[in-house]
Design an enzyme around this catalytic site. Structure first.
Site, short mmCIF file in Angstrom:
data_model
loop_
_atom_site.label_atom_id
_atom_site.label_comp_id
_atom_site.label_asym_id
_atom_site.label_seq_id
_atom_site.Cartn_x
_atom_site.Cartn_y
_atom_site.Cartn_z
N ASP A 169 9.51 7.01 8.21
CA ASP A 169 8.52 7.48 9.21
C ASP A 169 9.12 6.76 10.74
OD1 ASP A 169 6.43 7.61 11.10
OD2 ASP A 169 4.99 7.84 9.24
N HIS A 223 5.98 6.91 13.90
CA HIS A 223 4.91 5.95 14.20
C HIS A 223 5.57 4.82 14.91
CE1 HIS A 223 7.03 3.24 11.30
NE2 HIS A 223 6.11 2.12 11.52
N HIS A 249 1.68 -25.41 -24.60
CA HIS A 249 2.14 -26.22 -25.80
C HIS A 249 3.21 -26.88 -25.81
CE1 HIS A 249 -0.97 -23.14 -27.04
NE2 HIS A 249 -1.66 -24.36 -27.72
N HIS A 260 3.61 0.79 16.75
CA HIS A 260 4.07 -0.61 17.35
C HIS A 260 4.33 -0.52 18.74
CE1 HIS A 260 5.08 -1.24 13.22
NE2 HIS A 260 5.83 -0.59 12.93
N ASP A 284 1.71 -2.58 10.87
CA ASP A 284 1.75 -1.52 9.70
C ASP A 284 0.63 -1.92 8.55
OD1 ASP A 284 3.94 0.01 10.67
OD2 ASP A 284 5.26 -1.68 9.67
#
Lengths: 180, 458
Positions: free
Chosen positions: B206, B209, B105, B214, B370
């Protein structure tokens, strides 16, 4: 911004043969990528290639340029070594996401060719859709358009510049580890 | 009476987390209230808003928020919702403006949040009390050395109390920066189909990992890819051995840090780190003078992941700030901002930006790995039987490392100390009766009116 660097001549005629050959070249290039033939694809790039994917930042049309919040941001801004590194990663066999094999499909269309003021270089615009299917139903797709400079060399057509424009702002995929 | 059996959801003694915490919509709803409506949440950096009228949009939990520098130069934050009917008053992600105008409006609000314009006002309203219809401000807004945080709880502890010991580590990023920290431009934004907690604890803790998940990227980028070294962060290229000496994971009250302590390995993943390393050594004497030997030599330049609960990570070395915005139990957006020292040579800044894009942008060589396991962990919990399983984060439990800085240190980056810290903090926040409980404190006696207000706002 990418356009500013392209030295455009007033549209000179492009021969049917050249336009046809460019269309065939882009289809072949897309197929090499679909088939994950990355070393072959790298052969199609010039040593001085610049490959960019700018982020489509969502600002108002009236937004004033130059404010620090509006600086350009690139998802990829690579020369040949960077592209080779990406291709090498795909070829390591250590990218677990791609095993089972990812299925790729690229559709390249709306190809427009213009001459530039460099006789053997052409500005080539195209639209694309790219699909990736993984595993059972992990399907991702992206759409956009490209502005390429293709160079005619004794070895054939080569990509000297590519700017990829995606229509999405927030990337709706787990990654964009792919070539457009 | 707690809504859930939190001992069953997060068993701190055995380092177990029930997988329903990644899937159950009722738990997620409770998180929005207990965590995102009470904790201090990262909004952005002052360098993004240099001029009056500069604004950015972000999220606090799922609440859409505008952060704007007013004509009076004061930075404020507001819910991005028109006070008339609730439509968004801003659809741009950032820029510079004089006002925010609702597309429904046409109600318009100035950069101080006041209702400044109502179409046809004189004809259709009799004495509309404009002052009652300003944009709803975020209850608290504060800056820690340029890092802007907002909080929806009126009765929460101050930002500095909330940050606690982690401020000592944040100082390494903010105080070392020549000319101040600089966050340039808009962030990368990616939507991932996973639960928001998983990317948070992955980034803050982490180390395990890195070499495996990777593996493809690690063999082509940085020190290993360029043959400078046969290991990154102590993990050798083939993931067959790990050197846990030197690096530590630190758990504090509320927040966590992991760091390599060697003063330079933050740049191990760079293809061409030399100019950045040269800058570090030029600047190091200043940092030692400001922050002392321990921080100047061991933290400045190290790969250091500063995890501010619940959802922001300030990552030195890789040099980005990352926010994880929850979007329902099974989705999140990850926003990544490159950060530099303002006084760095432009060419050095460029290297940092290039590197953030190359590693953790949406097409980043590491980032792409990831999303996949985060999605699978989340969605496999759709299965009733799988949902009864528990995740195990028992690595390095009970191992202590000597450390003279704040917090409890545990040896090595292949360690799950920070992740345990995160889930223990998650549990404490979910169980907390008030915003002081989030940081393990008892709320000071509050006037009845404030209690009633807190009660009304849930």
């Amino acid at each position: 911004m990418a356009n500013a660097e392209l030295k455009l001549a007033p549209t000179a005629p492009v021969s049917f043969e050249q336009e046809y050959a460019i269309g065939k070249f882009l289809s072949m290039e897309a197929r090499l990528l679909d088939e994950e033939r990355y070393p072959d694809w790298l052969e199609l790039l010039t040593e001085d290639i610049r490959y960019q994917i700018p982020v489509a930042i969502s600002t108002y049309r009236r937004a004033r340029q130059g404010s620090t919040t509006l600086k350009p941001l690139f998802i990829i801004d690579d020369g040949f070594p960077g592209l080779k590194q990406r291709a090498d990663r795909e070829a390591t066999g250590l990218v677990w996401l791609n095993d089972p094999a990812t299925r790729h499909l690229r559709i390249i269309t709306n190809i427009e060719v213009e001459t530039t003021d460099t006789p053997n270089e052409f500005l080539v615009r195209s639209k694309f859709m790219i699909f990736r299917g993984r595993r059972d139903k992990d399907i991702a797709s992206h759409a956009g358009w490209r502005e390429d400079i293709l160079r005619q060399t004794p070895q054939g057509w080569r990509i000297a510049r590519r700017v990829v424009h995606l229509i999405e702002r927030v990337v709706m995929d787990k990654n964009l580890n792919m070539f457009f | 009476m707690k809504k859930f059996n939190y001992q069953e959801l997060v068993d701190s003694e055995q380092a177990l987390q029930k997988r329903s915490i990644f899937w159950d919509p009722a738990i997620y709803e409770e998180e929005l209230k207990q965590i995102f409506n009470r904790c201090w949440l990262f909004l952005g950096h002052e360098s993004q808003l240099p001029q009056p009228g500069d604004f950015i949009r972000t999220y606090m939990g799922e609440d859409d928020v505008i952060v704007v520098r007013g004509k009076d130069k004061v930075i404020r934050a507001f819910l991005n919702a028109c006070t008339h009917r609730g439509n968004k008053v801003c659809q741009a992600e950032g820029g510079n403006t004089r006002s925010f105008t609702c597309s429904y409006h046409g109600w318009s609000f100035n950069t101080e949040g006041e209702l400044a314009g109502v179409p046809l006002e004189k004809e259709i309203y009799d004495n509309l009390p404009r002052e009652r219809f300003g944009l709803v401000p975020v209850a608290r807004l504060d800056s820690y050395k340029g890092l802007l945080f907002g909080c929806f709880s009126e009765s929460a502890p101050s930002l500095i109390d909330y940050l606690g010991d982690i401020a000592w580590y944040i100082d390494v990023v903010t105080d070392s920066a020549q000319g101040g920290l600089e966050v340039v431009g808009a962030p990368y934004k990616t939507e991932i189909p996973g639960n928001w907690k998983l990317p948070v604890e992955n980034a803050i803790g982490d180390g395990y990992h890195v070499a495996w998940a990777h593996a493809g990227a690690m063999s082509v980028v940085g020190a290993i890819g360029n043959g400078r070294s046969d290991n990154v962060l102590g993990i050798n290229a083939n993931n067959t051995g790990v050197d846990q000496s030197g690096a530590i994971e630190i758990v504090m009250n509320t927040h966590t840090v992991l760091t390599t302590l060697d003063g330079q390995s933050g740049y191990a993943l760079y293809d061409h780190p030399e100019p950045v390393l040269a800058h570090l050594e030029r600047n190091r004497p200043n940092v030692i003078e400001k922050l002392g030997e321990l921080r100047g030599r061991q933290l400045y330049g190290s790969e250091t992941h500063i995890g501010v609960f619940p959802n922001v990570q300030i990552i030195q070395g890789l040099n980005f700030i990352r926010i994880i915005h929850p979007k329902g139990p099974g989705k999140f957006e990850v926003w990544t901002y490159a950060m530099c020292e303002r006084g760095m040579p432009d060419a050095t800044k460029e290297i940092i930006h290039d590197h953030v894009r190359q590693t953790f942008g949406p097409a980043g060589l590491l980032e792409g790995d990831d999303g996949d396991f985060v999605e699978a962990i989340t969605h496999s919990a759709a299965g009733y039987a799988t949902r009864q399983m528990q995740g195990f984060l028992g690595m390095g439990m009970g191992r202590k490392a000597p450390w003279d800085g704040p917090g409890e240190a545990s040896p090595g980056l292949v360690n799950e100390a920070c992740q345990r810290g995160f889930y223990n903090q998650w549990r404490r926040t979910m169980e907390a009766d008030n915003a002081y409980g989030v940081i393990g404190q008892t709320a000071p006696v509050t006037p009845v009116t404030a209690v009633l207000k807190e009660f009304r706002h849930g």
